[in-house]
Design a protein around this motif. Structure first.
Motif, mmCIF file in Angstrom:
data_model
loop_
_atom_site.group_PDB
_atom_site.id
_atom_site.type_symbol
_atom_site.label_atom_id
_atom_site.label_comp_id
_atom_site.label_asym_id
_atom_site.label_seq_id
_atom_site.Cartn_x
_atom_site.Cartn_y
_atom_site.Cartn_z
ATOM 1 N N VAL A 123 4.685 8.409 9.990
ATOM 2 C CA VAL A 123 4.076 7.174 10.301
ATOM 3 C C VAL A 123 2.583 6.928 9.992
ATOM 4 C CG1 VAL A 123 3.746 5.253 12.072
ATOM 5 C CG2 VAL A 123 5.812 6.275 11.862
ATOM 6 N N VAL A 124 1.976 7.968 10.601
ATOM 7 C CA VAL A 124 0.344 7.912 10.419
ATOM 8 C C VAL A 124 0.081 8.145 8.945
ATOM 9 C CG1 VAL A 124 -1.689 9.188 10.982
ATOM 10 C CG2 VAL A 124 -0.095 8.737 12.842
ATOM 11 N N GLN A 125 0.800 9.047 8.241
ATOM 12 C CA GLN A 125 0.444 9.416 6.722
ATOM 13 C C GLN A 125 0.860 8.078 6.251
ATOM 14 O OE1 GLN A 125 3.508 12.617 6.391
ATOM 15 N NE2 GLN A 125 1.587 14.089 6.540
ATOM 16 N N HIS A 126 1.708 7.405 6.455
ATOM 17 C CA HIS A 126 1.959 6.031 5.359
ATOM 18 C C HIS A 126 0.879 5.103 5.835
ATOM 19 C CE1 HIS A 126 4.012 2.651 3.775
ATOM 20 N NE2 HIS A 126 3.801 2.115 4.830
ATOM 21 N N ALA A 127 0.293 4.860 7.131
ATOM 22 C CA ALA A 127 -0.948 4.189 7.516
ATOM 23 C C ALA A 127 -2.222 4.697 6.748
ATOM 24 C CB ALA A 127 -0.953 4.271 9.204
ATOM 25 N N LEU A 128 -2.231 5.794 6.221
ATOM 26 C CA LEU A 128 -3.348 6.516 5.512
ATOM 27 C C LEU A 128 -3.012 6.345 4.083
ATOM 28 C CD1 LEU A 128 -3.964 9.600 7.743
ATOM 29 C CD2 LEU A 128 -5.513 7.698 7.373
ATOM 30 N N LYS A 129 -1.979 5.597 3.648
ATOM 31 C CA LYS A 129 -1.696 5.411 2.470
ATOM 32 C C LYS A 129 -1.178 6.530 1.719
ATOM 33 C CE LYS A 129 -3.443 1.193 2.788
ATOM 34 N NZ LYS A 129 -2.445 0.122 3.229
ATOM 35 N N LYS A 130 -0.542 7.516 2.424
ATOM 36 C CA LYS A 130 -0.018 8.806 1.760
ATOM 37 C C LYS A 130 1.632 8.635 1.970
ATOM 38 C CE LYS A 130 -3.544 11.624 3.892
ATOM 39 N NZ LYS A 130 -3.851 12.618 4.853
#
Length: 355
Positions: free
Chosen positions: A215-222
């Motif tokens: 979820v955090v990686q998606h928030a970081l555009k990854k």
């Protein structure tokens, strides 16, 4: 000596969070040794770490039956009951322990969980503080207190609690998770990723931790890395609804509507009464131009949870998952029908929480 070796192997596996190995080793013990409070408590904790709360409840109930005087491990049993929403059993456990021994931290952790389940957060905080008073070296009490402060939006105090838990036990992965969760709430995604990964380094078999990292990686555009991480999480726990929901949300955000729809249809079989699943299915059908199916799923979502109060997946409808032109619409839907609540899936114990 052979018996002690097997007990040591099982305990070592549990401390390393190789929970399946721990269960296999301890359940292979002779019946006269298996049916003891110590062994059953550790097997129960292994199931707890695997988020198999029904199995954990069964083991801990047996512990209570054969060794009603046992206090060790009851804080984890109370968290198990908290997850299962068994308020009557939790209240009974709290009363029994309070009558038996008021001078151990486990008693006050159980009492705190009991009031936390009743949403009496101020009282729960007092009991968790009492647990720390009784034993300042009991890391799990700091973690539970930190989670309670998160529920009351006192994030600075929660940070201090999680840091104290780490000070007492730097392998208390639940405290590392708690720090990451707070940083995520504050939208400090880089710090959140660092702390979640630290927790994962301690407990590499946790699908829940992998899910939060995704979820955090998606928030970081990854997004590609996020999908890979969520695939790992689902590989560990194929029926984890939180992981599958976040994977479907990311697929939706990346315009992979058919893949998202397939994921959501599978998820619907696991959590058939989760309104957010139907809500997101409706959004997918809307994007695919099938308005009648979209409206039907929106209607089901509202029928299941008109006020958005009973969602199993709390933080799911997040504008970061959606294209910018959808942000306002999602915010409206959040305010009107989906309440945003904290993720309590890791309100776990001393491993992590067990932490």
């Amino acid at each position: 000596m052979a018996l002690l070796r097997e007990l040591g192997r099982g305990y070592q596996a549990l401390c390393s969070y190789n929970c399946r190995d721990a269960i296999n080793i301890l359940t292979s013990l002779p019946p006269q040794h298996y049916n003891t409070g110590w062994v059953l408590t550790h097997i129960g904790r292994a199931y707890f770490e695997l988020a198999e709360y029904t199995q954990a409840d069964r083991l801990f109930s047996e512990v209570r039956r054969i060794e009603s005087y046992r206090v060790e491990g009851m804080e984890i049993y109370s968290t198990t009951l908290w997850h299962l929403q068994k308020d009557v059993a939790l209240a009974a456990l709290s009363k029994d322990l309070t009558d038996m021994d008021k001078n151990c931290p486990e008693t006050w952790c159980v009492a705190g969980n009991c009031f936390s389940l009743q949403r009496e957060h101020d009282i729960a905080i007092k009991f968790f503080q009492r647990a720390i008073q009784v034993d300042p070296g009991f890391a799990y009490a700091y973690t539970l207190l930190g989670h309670e402060y998160v529920l009351t939006e006192e994030l600075d105090r929660a940070l201090a609690c999680f840091r104290n838990a780490i000070r007492v036990n730097n392998r208390h992965y639940n405290a590392w998770y708690g720090l990451g969760m707070i940083y995520y709430k504050q939208e400090k995604f880089n710090l959140a990723e660092i702390h979640f990964k630290k927790a994962l380094s301690i407990n590499p078999q946790s699908s829940v931790l992998l899910c939060h990292i995704g979820v955090v990686q998606h928030a970081l555009k990854k997004s590609d890395a996020a999908l890979e991480t969520l695939n790992k999480a689902i590989g560990i726990d194929p029926k984890n609804p939180l992981c599958k929901f976040h994977r479907a949300s990311i697929l939706f955000a990346n315009d992979k509507y058919k893949a998202a729809l397939q994921e959501l249809e599978e998820l619907k079989q696991i959590v058939p009464k989760e309104s957010l699943v139907y809500f997101l299915i409706g959004k997918v059908y809307k994007k695919l131009g099938q308005t009648h199916l979209a409206l039907m799923n929106f209607s089901w979502a509202m029928d299941l949870d008109p006020k958005g109060a009973n969602n199993q997946i709390k933080e799911a409808i997040d504008k970061r998952y959606l294209p910018e032109d959808e942000a306002a619409e999602v915010e409206d839907s959040q305010e009107s029908s989906m309440t945003d609540a904290d993720d309590t899936q890791l309100h776990t114990a001393e491993s992590d929480d067990i932490l």
